[in-house]
Design a protein around this motif. Structure first.
Motif, PDB file in Angstrom:
ATOM      1  N   LEU A 211       0.907  -1.056   0.012  1.00  0.00           N
ATOM      2  CA  LEU A 211      -0.217   0.032   0.093  1.00  0.00           C
ATOM      3  C   LEU A 211       0.866   1.309  -0.107  1.00  0.00           C
ATOM      4  N   SER A 212       0.753   1.830  -1.063  1.00  0.00           N
ATOM      5  CA  SER A 212       1.473   3.161  -1.284  1.00  0.00           C
ATOM      6  C   SER A 212       0.617   4.233  -0.824  1.00  0.00           C
ATOM      7  N   PRO A 213       1.025   5.129   0.118  1.00  0.00           N
ATOM      8  CA  PRO A 213       0.199   6.487   0.706  1.00  0.00           C
ATOM      9  C   PRO A 213       0.067   7.158  -0.522  1.00  0.00           C
ATOM     10  N   ILE A 214      -1.309   7.793  -0.673  1.00  0.00           N
ATOM     11  CA  ILE A 214      -1.377   8.775  -1.496  1.00  0.00           C
ATOM     12  C   ILE A 214      -1.286  10.161  -1.126  1.00  0.00           C
ATOM     13  N   GLY A 215      -0.230  10.859  -1.854  1.00  0.00           N
ATOM     14  CA  GLY A 215       0.059  12.304  -1.354  1.00  0.00           C
ATOM     15  C   GLY A 215      -1.022  13.213  -1.621  1.00  0.00           C
TER      16      GLY A 215
ATOM     17  N   PRO B 171      -3.361  10.043   4.563  1.00  0.00           N
ATOM     18  CA  PRO B 171      -4.790  10.464   5.086  1.00  0.00           C
ATOM     19  C   PRO B 171      -5.758  10.567   4.034  1.00  0.00           C
ATOM     20  N   ILE B 172      -5.572  10.422   2.714  1.00  0.00           N
ATOM     21  CA  ILE B 172      -6.684  10.339   1.903  1.00  0.00           C
ATOM     22  C   ILE B 172      -6.567   9.024   1.184  1.00  0.00           C
ATOM     23  N   GLY B 173      -6.023   8.053   1.727  1.00  0.00           N
ATOM     24  CA  GLY B 173      -5.851   6.689   1.318  1.00  0.00           C
ATOM     25  C   GLY B 173      -4.456   6.128   0.817  1.00  0.00           C
ATOM     26  N   PHE B 174      -4.695   5.060   0.014  1.00  0.00           N
ATOM     27  CA  PHE B 174      -3.577   4.274  -0.417  1.00  0.00           C
ATOM     28  C   PHE B 174      -3.870   3.570  -1.562  1.00  0.00           C
TER      29      PHE B 174
END
Lengths: 156, 226
Positions: free
Chosen positions: B122-126, B161-164
């Motif tokens: 899971l890569s955090p969405i920036g 914070p806004i997903g992955f």
């Protein structure tokens, strides 16, 4: 010789030359194993091998991570895929080959694949690439478009 | 934008997703999501509300199914022990703890059953500060991108914070014997789990029409027992 640095660049992700070798024999003398090739190419760099056998073109070798970045962030994915698969085989070939002549023959084939990659035009920017990809089948319906900016926007 | 009066029947979506192995499932799923139009906040908000169980599943509430083993397919785990080969984005550092989802397989992961367990990182969405990032995000939310799958933010996890983006272009895995060193941080709900299954079936393992045609004639129409 084609300008590889330009050919390998795009607006979002680009590679720069690490080193070049003016002949296949020079290349194999210095980098005679997969391990030594890999350590000779830092992330974001590529190396070029020139040789008369390549009919005036060159072999380009770069790291898998760079391939993935190019694949993800540029419009060149399909051609790069073909190129990379061959380069992957090349390192395996190095490790397994007993007869150097066979290796050269195989690499020569692979080099021809790599050369295709160098002639791909790179005029499409990443922004254009993404918008082309994303707008497929998408019509401007006039609906309001919203995007979250923080966690509280999407948590109940 | 979704009208404040518009109501979507989530049970309907649940029923659709239960047939995730069927060809029509994905079309129907996308049709169900159509009323969200381009309201990506509402879309992400909805996915956040349905994707995870209220609290992480534990051996206590699933003990009859999984014995004393403590992870399930569809669990999100945090670990340093997993291996990601050839990460496609630069945010991966093998020295840091990373989030992974355990990819649904043919059955639940059980102790000693498999040597390796397949994961997706899971890569955090920036921050969505540029048009390509916004468009990419929207595309993923609409399940149009076959390379990544959206996971909503996870409770008590500060990153993403806004997903992955769960990345399916990479191969990630962990050895079964060290799985228990990982920390389980979320579990997919039934509907979230089926949604992920439907995505995998329709994007990653979907055969082409040519495949269907080639296989369609490969069996006798009748069989006489001799």
């Amino acid at each position: 010789m084609p300008n590889q640095a330009v050919a390998l660049s795009n607006n979002c992700y680009s590679l720069t030359p690490a080193e070049s070798h003016s002949s296949w024999s020079q290349f194999t003398r210095k980098l005679g194993s997969a391990t030594s090739i890999i350590s000779a190419i830092p992330v974001g760099k590529f190396l070029e091998v020139f040789d008369n056998k390549f009919n005036g073109d060159s072999l380009i070798v770069f790291r898998r991570r760079d391939f993935d970045n190019l694949n993800m962030l540029s419009n060149m994915s399909s051609t790069v895929s073909r190129c990379l698969m061959q380069i992957d085989k090349m390192t395996t070939t190095y490790e397994n080959a007993k007869n150097p002549t066979d290796v050269i023959s195989l690499i020569h084939e692979q080099a021809r694949m790599a050369i295709e990659f160098t002639v791909i035009p790179t005029t499409t920017s990443t922004d254009e690439y993404f918008s082309t990809f994303l707008s497929e089948g998408e019509e401007d319906s006039g609906d309001e478009v919203t995007f979250p900016s923080s966690r509280k926007d999407i948590e109940g | 934008m979704v009208s404040t009066k518009a109501k979507l029947n989530v049970d309907e979506l649940k029923d659709i997703l239960e047939t995730y192995h069927n060809k029509e499932c994905w079309t129907k799923t996308q049709e169900w999501f159509e009323p969200f139009k381009r309201n990506n906040i509402e879309r992400a908000k909805f996915l956040t509300s349905i994707m995870y169980t209220p609290s992480v599943l534990t051996p206590q509430n699933t003990s009859k199914l999984i014995g004393d083993f403590n992870v399930l397919q569809g669990d999100i785990i945090k670990t340093k022990a997993a291996i990601t080969n050839n990460p496609v984005v630069d945010d991966y550092n093998p020295m840091n703890e990373t989030l992974y989802v355990i990819i649904p397989s043919s059955c639940s992961v059980q102790p000693g059953r498999y040597k390796w367990v397949l994961l997706a990182r899971l890569s955090p969405i920036g921050e969505l500060d540029t048009e390509p990032k916004r468009s990419y995000y929207e595309n993923v939310l609409k399940f149009k991108n076959g390379k990544v799958f959206f996971f909503p933010p996870i409770k008590d996890i500060n990153i993403g914070p806004i997903g992955f983006y769960a990345i399916f272009e990479e191969i990630s895995y962990i050895e079964n014997s060290i799985l228990q060193s990982s920390l389980r941080v979320a579990s997919l709900s039934e509907i979230g789990w089926h949604l992920l299954n439907a995505f995998i079936v329709n994007h990653l393992t979907r055969p082409s029409n040519g495949d269907y045609k080639a296989r369609a004639t490969a069996y006798p129409r009748e069989w006489s027992i001799s």
